[in-house]
Design an enzyme around this catalytic site. Structure first.
Site, mmCIF file in Angstrom:
data_model
loop_
_atom_site.group_PDB
_atom_site.id
_atom_site.type_symbol
_atom_site.label_atom_id
_atom_site.label_comp_id
_atom_site.label_asym_id
_atom_site.label_seq_id
_atom_site.Cartn_x
_atom_site.Cartn_y
_atom_site.Cartn_z
ATOM 1 C CB THR A 139 -0.687 -54.333 111.229
ATOM 2 O OG1 THR A 139 -0.325 -53.284 112.117
ATOM 3 C CG2 THR A 139 -2.233 -54.217 112.696
ATOM 4 C CD GLU A 140 -4.021 -56.482 107.587
ATOM 5 O OE1 GLU A 140 -4.872 -57.638 108.162
ATOM 6 O OE2 GLU A 140 -4.935 -55.353 107.393
#
Length: 249
Positions: A139-140
């Site tokens: 996600t990051e």
């Protein structure tokens, strides 16, 4: 009938805040009855004001309004896979708040062996599930160790410089340091919030102080007060939990 965008936002706010369905009901919880009633009243007033709809047509128009709600959510929130309409916070099912035109992929990243080894080691060292670390990294940074966000967060787990210094990370672009520091920080947040992982994720994104100022200390309170956090954080928690399911064996 077409719904005015301002009215639509009111309906969405009530629906998302209290898990109200389009009949104005709130499952298994009478504490939100007033919001359920407001939702129902708003629907009725809106349709009666249209002039072409009578009270007898109320039930027949629900499906039309539901379609418009979904279309409006899609227009402001972007595409969401049908399989990702909700996720679980502990035993609580949350509606998907993903926005900003982002599509949640159902496929998992192929993780390089050296990165996977670092994840496995950090998971054992700090007691965090490997699938959660993998989901945060996906996600990051989408597993790009050199990425820098517009806010200045760096590396696989997107560490801000101040956070990195506090964690003893001297090079955020070094996967070993980044994963170790990011996992240690995440583990600290999980402990701080009593093992409530979704709340820890919200704090990872928005900062623990902001989460606590919103009156959130556990996953139940996160469900109730998620709307008080930035939309980015609402999206973030969903995306990580959705991604995590892909990595769990």
């Amino acid at each position: 009938m077409q719904i005015d965008p301002r009215t639509m936002e009111q309906l969405i706010s009530l629906q998302m805040k209290n898990s109200i369905d389009l009949q104005g009901n709130k499952a298994a919880d009478t504490s939100g009855d007033i919001d359920g009633s407001l939702f129902d009243i708003l629907l009725q007033e809106m349709m009666m004001a249209d002039g072409s709809i009578t009270a007898d047509d109320y039930e027949d128009q629900i499906s039309n309004i539901e379609a418009q709600l979904n279309n409006y959510l899609n227009s402001i929130n972007g595409q969401v896979p049908e399989s990702s309409d909700s996720y679980n916070i502990g035993s609580i099912t949350m509606n998907n708040p993903v926005s900003s035109g982002q599509h949640i992929s159902s496929s998992r990243h192929e993780i390089a062996a050296d990165i996977q080894q670092l994840i496995t080691e950090a998971a054992g060292r700090y007691g965090v599930a490997p699938s959660l670390i993998q989901a945060v990294i996906e996600t990051e940074s989408s597993f790009n160790p050199k990425v820098v966000s517009s806010a200045g967060a760096k590396g696989l787990m997107q560490l801000m410089d101040g956070t990195a210094r506090g964690l003893g990370v001297t090079d955020s672009f070094d996967p070993a340091q980044n994963i170790d520091g990011g996992t240690r920080y995440l583990a600290n947040l999980i402990r701080r919030f009593g093992g409530n992982e979704s709340t820890a994720l919200a704090a990872y994104n928005a900062g623990p102080g902001r989460v606590q100022r919103a009156g959130i200390s556990n996953d139940q309170e996160l469900m109730d007060k998620l709307h008080l956090l930035p939309r980015e954080t609402q999206n973030y928690v969903f995306k990580v939990m959705n991604a995590r399911s892909k990595y769990e064996v």
